[in-house]
Design a protein around this motif. Structure first.
Motif, short mmCIF file in Angstrom:
data_model
loop_
_atom_site.label_atom_id
_atom_site.label_comp_id
_atom_site.label_asym_id
_atom_site.label_seq_id
_atom_site.Cartn_x
_atom_site.Cartn_y
_atom_site.Cartn_z
N ASN A 1 0.85 -1.18 0.00
CA ASN A 1 0.00 0.00 0.00
C ASN A 1 0.89 1.25 0.00
N ASN A 2 1.16 1.78 -1.19
CA ASN A 2 2.05 2.93 -1.33
C ASN A 2 1.25 4.21 -1.08
N TRP A 3 1.43 4.80 0.10
CA TRP A 3 0.58 5.89 0.58
C TRP A 3 1.34 7.23 0.58
N SER A 4 0.63 8.28 0.15
CA SER A 4 1.21 9.62 0.19
C SER A 4 0.08 10.64 0.33
N MET A 5 0.44 11.92 0.37
CA MET A 5 -0.53 13.02 0.43
C MET A 5 -0.15 14.08 -0.60
N CYS A 6 -1.13 14.56 -1.33
CA CYS A 6 -0.89 15.59 -2.35
C CYS A 6 -1.92 16.71 -2.23
N MET B 1 9.12 1.37 11.45
CA MET B 1 9.31 2.25 10.28
C MET B 1 10.74 2.14 9.76
N PHE B 2 10.86 2.08 8.45
CA PHE B 2 12.16 2.16 7.79
C PHE B 2 12.27 3.54 7.14
N LEU B 3 13.32 4.27 7.48
CA LEU B 3 13.53 5.59 6.90
C LEU B 3 14.67 5.60 5.89
N GLY B 4 15.57 4.63 5.97
CA GLY B 4 16.74 4.64 5.10
C GLY B 4 17.87 5.44 5.72
N ASP B 5 19.05 5.27 5.17
CA ASP B 5 20.25 5.87 5.76
C ASP B 5 20.17 7.39 5.83
N GLU B 6 19.70 8.02 4.74
CA GLU B 6 19.71 9.48 4.70
C GLU B 6 18.76 10.08 5.73
N LEU B 7 17.49 9.64 5.72
CA LEU B 7 16.53 10.22 6.65
C LEU B 7 16.83 9.84 8.09
N GLU B 8 17.32 8.64 8.30
CA GLU B 8 17.68 8.27 9.67
C GLU B 8 18.81 9.16 10.18
N ALA B 9 19.76 9.48 9.30
CA ALA B 9 20.85 10.37 9.69
C ALA B 9 20.33 11.78 9.97
N GLY C 1 11.17 7.06 -0.87
CA GLY C 1 11.54 8.20 -1.72
C GLY C 1 10.56 9.35 -1.70
N ASN C 2 9.27 9.08 -1.96
CA ASN C 2 8.25 10.13 -1.92
C ASN C 2 6.91 9.59 -1.40
N ARG C 3 6.98 8.49 -0.67
CA ARG C 3 5.78 7.85 -0.14
C ARG C 3 6.20 6.86 0.93
N PHE C 4 5.22 6.37 1.68
CA PHE C 4 5.46 5.28 2.61
C PHE C 4 4.75 4.03 2.09
N GLU C 5 5.49 2.94 2.10
CA GLU C 5 4.97 1.68 1.60
C GLU C 5 4.59 0.80 2.79
N PHE C 6 3.28 0.66 3.01
CA PHE C 6 2.77 -0.20 4.07
C PHE C 6 2.67 -1.61 3.49
N ARG C 7 3.58 -2.49 3.92
CA ARG C 7 3.79 -3.77 3.25
C ARG C 7 3.08 -4.94 3.92
N MET C 8 2.31 -4.70 4.95
CA MET C 8 1.73 -5.81 5.73
C MET C 8 0.42 -6.33 5.16
N LEU C 9 -0.16 -5.67 4.17
CA LEU C 9 -1.48 -6.04 3.68
C LEU C 9 -1.47 -7.42 3.05
N GLY C 10 -2.51 -8.20 3.32
CA GLY C 10 -2.70 -9.47 2.64
C GLY C 10 -3.31 -9.25 1.27
N SER D 1 10.55 -4.39 6.11
CA SER D 1 9.95 -3.35 6.95
C SER D 1 8.45 -3.24 6.69
N PRO D 2 7.63 -3.19 7.73
CA PRO D 2 6.18 -3.04 7.54
C PRO D 2 5.78 -1.68 6.99
N PHE D 3 6.50 -0.62 7.37
CA PHE D 3 6.11 0.74 7.00
C PHE D 3 7.38 1.47 6.56
N ALA D 4 7.64 1.43 5.25
CA ALA D 4 8.95 1.84 4.74
C ALA D 4 8.86 3.09 3.87
N PHE D 5 9.77 4.04 4.12
CA PHE D 5 9.89 5.22 3.26
C PHE D 5 10.61 4.81 1.98
#
Length: 695
Positions: free
Chosen positions: A320-325, A388-396, A442-451, A436-440
Motif C-alpha cells: 500500500n504505497n501511501w502519500s498526500m498531495c 518504520m524504515f527511513l533509510g540511511d539518509e533520513l535516519e541520519a 523516496g516520496n511515499r510510505f509503503e505499508f507492506r503488511m497487507l494481505g 519493513s512493515p512501514f517503509a519510506f
C-alpha cells in the motif's frame, strides 16, 4: 494491436466524458464537489443522471447498480433496469437524480455486528460522486457508500471518505503554518497486487481450494522457489496471454495497470497500478481482484487471492504505497533535494513517526485476517511487529536533529559498474528494506503488511485518521506559540526524540528483532484474535470518535464482525478438512494398503522365497499413520463441536486459533506424510507438483 489511448477509460464516465456531455454549469458544479468536496444539489444530480444514462445506453447498457463494499470483504451489487412503463404497452429508458443519489438494499443481510437485526432491514446506498461510474458487461456501475437506517456505516467506503475529509482539513491547517493557502489535500495510494494462477481442471478437483481458497492438505513439491528462478522470469505463453487480456480489461475501466511480472513462488504473479486518489484506488483495487478472477476463467485458469494458498512457498500480499498531495499537485511526503532544510517535510515526518508509534496496534489490526496470519513474519512478508524504515539518509537527518549535530546531505552518488558501454547513473541516497512493515521509499510510505485479499480501505482509514489526529495535535500546539518557527523546530526535535524507537532499518526477519522490539516496547500481535482484542481500547475509540470517522457503536460492531469472520473462516476450513479426510484421503490410503497387502500375499502364495519386506514395511507405516490420522480426525471433530457452543466473539476467535487451528495442523501433518508414500494412482487430489507447475 491494442490502441491503448483509444480504449483507456472507454468504459468510464470520466472527466472527459462529463465535460463532453454535461452542460457547462452542471459540469462546474459537479467538479466543485469532486475537487473541493462541496455539497451537490439534487438539480445537478438530475442532469448528471440523465447524461450518465444516455451514455450507458449508447454503450449497450440495460441496467444500473449501486456498487458498494459491505463488511463481507467483497463488493455487492443489485441490478435494476432503466425500463419505465410508458402506459401504452411500451417502455422508455429512464434514470433520474433520485435513483442516482440513493438506493435501498437490505441492510440486515450483511454483517453488522449487532447494528441491524433481521427485522430491521432498511439500509441506504449513497452515490460517491468523487469515484466515477463505469460499465461492465451491460450494466452501469455507480460507486456508493452503504449505511444503516439509523445512520451507522455498514461498509468500508463511508469511513474511508470520512478519514480522507478529516485528513484534508488537518493537512490544509498544517500548510497554513508554512504560509500556504491550500483548498484540499488528498491521500493517494498505489496498491501492488500479488496472486496465484492454477489450472481450472486441477482446481475443480480440490475441495479445499473451492471452499477456502487455500490447500488444507498437500506435501511439498520436489522443486519450490529455492532457485529464485521464477521471480521476474520469462512469462509462460498462457500467463502472458492472460496478462495481456487483463491489462485491456483494466485499461477500459480507467485503471492504470502499469507493471506485470512473475513473483517469487511458482505460479505467483503481480500487477501494479500508478498512484490514484485513495477512494478511487480502493474501488480500482476491488475491480482488479474481480477482473483477475474473471479473466483467469476465460483462459481456463483460476486466480487465487488467498494470502497463503500453498504451504512452504511464498504467500501473497499487496503493498500500500501511501502519500498526500495538495490540489495544486505538491507531494507532501517528498523530502526534496535537501531534507534537513525542508522544515515542512520534517514536520509531517514527525507526525507520521508519532502516529505509527502510538497507533501501531491499529495498523496491525487493519491488516489482520485468517489468511494473513499465515504469512506475516514468515520470511516472505514483514513481521507482525510494526516499525518504520527511513533509510540511511533520513535516519541520519533524524539523528542529527535529536543530537543537535550538523548534517550535510550526501547527494546522489554516480554508480560505476566497471563496464564502459554501460550508462552511468545516479544511485538513490538510500537502500530499500523489504522486511519493513512501514517503509519510506523516496516520496511515499509503503505499508507492506497487507494481505492479498484485503480491502485496502481498512489500512488507509487507519493511516488517514492517525495522520489527521497527529497533525491537528501539532497545529494546536504551534498555533498558540508566540514564535512559531522556533516552536516548530522544537516540536520536531521533541517528537523525533520521543518516538525514534519506532525506526528500525535492520533485518525484520532476524531472530534478534523480536527481542529488540520487546525491549523497545513495540507490540507483537502474532494472530488476528490477539490483535483485535485491542481494537476498542479507549485510546482507539477516542481517536475515531474525535475525528468523526467511527462512533463507538461502529467500532465495537467492526470488532465483532472481524472476530466472527475469523472463527467462521477457521470453522469452514476445519469442516472442509474433515470431509476431505473422511471421504477421500482415508478411503484412498486404505485402498492402497489393501493393494500392498494383496500383492504381498500373492507373492507368498507363489513362493515363500519371494521377499515381501517392502510391501510389509509400507503397510505397517501407512497402517500406523491411518490410526493416527483417524485419532486426529476425531480430535478435530470434537474441537469443532465445542467451538460452536462458544457465544462470545473474542473467546470464540481465541479458541479457534489456539485449539481448532492447532488440531488442523496436526491432522495435515499426518496426511502430508501419507501423501509422500502413497501411489499417485490412489491419491485423490492433484498434488503441489501439478498445481504449481501445471499452468
Amino acid at each position: 494491436m491494442v490502441n491503448v489511448p483509444e480504449i483507456f477509460g472507454s468504459m468510464v464516465f470520466n472527466d472527459a466524458t462529463m465535460k463532453e456531455r454535461l452542460p457547462k454549469a452542471t459540469y462546474k458544479a459537479l467538479k466543485k464537489t469532486i475537487d473541493l468536496g462541496e455539497p451537490l444539489d439534487i438539480s445537478v444530480a438530475n442532469v448528471v443522471a440523465n447524461a450518465m444514462k444516455d451514455w450507458a445506453v449508447e454503450k449497450g447498457c440495460t441496467h444500473y447498480t449501486h456498487w458498494f463494499q459491505p463488511m463481507t470483504g467483497v463488493t455487492a451489487e443489485k441490478h435494476d433496469s432503466f425500463i419505465d412503463p410508458a402506459g401504452d404497452g411500451t417502455a422508455i429508458m429512464e434514470f433520474g437524480g433520485k435513483e442516482l443519489v440513493k438506493g435501498e438494499p437490505d441492510a440486515s443481510s450483511f454483517p453488522s455486528g449487532g447494528i441491524r437485526a433481521t427485522f430491521e432491514a432498511r439500509g441506504y446506498t449513497a452515490w460517491d460522486p468523487t469515484s466515477p461510474a463505469f460499465i461492465r458487461d451491460t450494466t452501469l456501475y455507480i460507486p456508493t457508500a452503504f449505511c444503516s437506517y439509523t445512520g451507522e456505516a455498514l461498509d468500508k467506503k463511508t469511513p474511508l471518505l470520512r478519514s480522507m475529509e478529516v485528513l484534508s482539513n488537518a493537512a490544509c491547517r498544517t500548510l497554513k503554518l508554512f504560509g500556504k493557502d491550500v483548498k484540499k489535500v488528498t491521500s493517494t495510494v498505489g496498491p501492488e497486487q500479488e496472486y496465484f494462477l492454477v489450472d481450472k481442471e486441477y482446481f475443480d478437483q480440490r475441495k479445499d481450494l473451492i471452499f477456502t481458497g487455500r490447500t488444507l492438505f498437500g506435501a511439498a513439491a520436489p522443486k519450490g522457489q529455492e532457485l529464485d528462478d521464477h521471480y521476474f522470469g520469462a512469462l509462460k505463453t498462457r500467463v502472458k496471454d492472460f496478462m495481456a487480456d487483463l491489462d485491456v480489461e483494466l485499461w477500459k475501466l480507467g485503471i492504470t495497470s502499469k507493471t506485470r511480472h512473475n513473483e517469487v513462488a511458482p505460479a505467483q504473479h503481480e500487477v501494479a497500478p500508478i498512484f490514484g486518489t485513495t477512494n478511487i484506488a480502493t474501488d480500482h483495487n476491488q475491480l482488479v481482484m474481480e477482473t483477475l478472477k474473471k479473466t483467469a476463467e476465460k483462459h481456463g485458469m483460476v486466480c487465487l487471492l488467498h494470502e497463503k494458498p500453498f504451504a512452504g512457498v511464498n504467500g501473497s500480499g499487496k503493498h500500500n504505497n501511501w502519500s498526500m498531495c495538495t490540489n495544486e499537485g505538491e507531494n507532501l511526503i517528498s523530502p526534496g533535494k535537501n531534507p534537513i532544510n525542508n522544515t515542512q517535510f520534517l514536520f509531517i515526518l514527525a507526525a507520521i513517526m508519532k502516529g505509527v508509534d502510538e497507533y501501531a496496534d491499529l495498523l496491525r489490526i487493519s491488516v489482520a485476517s485468517a489468511g494473513n496470519d499465515h504469512r506475516l513474519g514468515a520470511n516472505e512478508a514483514p513481521p507482525a511487529i510494526v516499525s518504520m524504515f527511513l533509510g540511511d539518509e533520513l535516519e541520519a537527518v533524524v539523528k542529527s536533529i535529536v543530537e543537535d549535530k550538523d548534517y550535510a546531505t550526501p547527494g546522489k552518488v554516480p554508480m560505476h559498474l566497471g563496464v564502459d558501454v554501460l550508462p552511468e547513473f545516479k544511485k538513490d541516497t538510500t537502500d530499500r528494506n523489504r522486511t519493513s512493515p512501514f517503509a519510506f521509499t523516496g516520496n511515499r510510505f509503503e505499508f507492506r503488511m497487507l494481505g492479498s485479499a484485503v480491502n485496502i480501505a481498512c489500512p488507509n482509514i487507519m493511516i488517514n485518521t492517525i495522520m489527521a489526529e497527529e497533525l491537528n495535535q501539532f497545529c494546536d500546539e504551534i498555533e498558540k506559540a508566540d514564535n512559531k518557527d522556533k516552536a516548530i523546530k522544537e516540536l520536531i526535535k521533541k517528537t523525533f526524540t520521543e518516538h525514534q524507537r519506532i525506526i528500525f532499518n535492520g533485518d525484520g526477519y532476524s531472530d534478534e528483532w523480536p527481542v529488540e522490539a520487546e525491549k523497545r516496547g513495540l507490540p507483537n500481535y502474532r494472530s488476528l484474535p490477539e490483535a483485535l482484542a485491542h481494537f476498542d481500547d479507549q485510546k482507539n475509540i477516542d481517536l475515531f470518535v474525535k475525528n468523526n470517522v467511527h462512533d463507538e457503536v461502529e467500532i465495537k460492531a467492526r470488532k465483532v464482525i472481524t472476530l466472527e469472520e475469523y472463527a467462521k473462516t477457521i470453522n469452514i476450513e476445519a469442516l472442509t478438512m474433515l470431509e476431505m479426510a473422511k471421504q477421500d484421503i482415508l478411503p484412498a490410503v486404505s485402498s492402497y494398503v489393501k493393494e500392498l497387502t494383496d500383492t504381498a500375499l500373492a507373492k507368498k502364495a507363489l513362493s515363500d522365497a519371494i521377499p515381501t519386506s517392502v510391501e510389509e514395511d509400507l503397510v505397517t507405516t501407512l497402517s500406523n499413520d491411518l490410526v493416527s490420522f483417524v485419532e486426529k480426525i476425531d480430535t478435530l471433530s470434537e474441537d469443532v463441536v465445542k467451538g460452536n457452543d462458544i457465544e462470545d466473539a473474542q473467546e470464540k476467535a481465541n479458541y479457534y486459533h489456539d485449539v481448532v487451528f492447532a488440531a488442523m495442523n496436526e491432522l495435515r501433518a499426518v496426511s502430508d506424510e501419507m501423501e509422500t508414500i502413497t501411489s499417485s494412482d490412489y491419491w485423490p487430489y492433484p498434488t503441489y507438483d501439478e498445481l504449481l507447475f501445471g499452468v
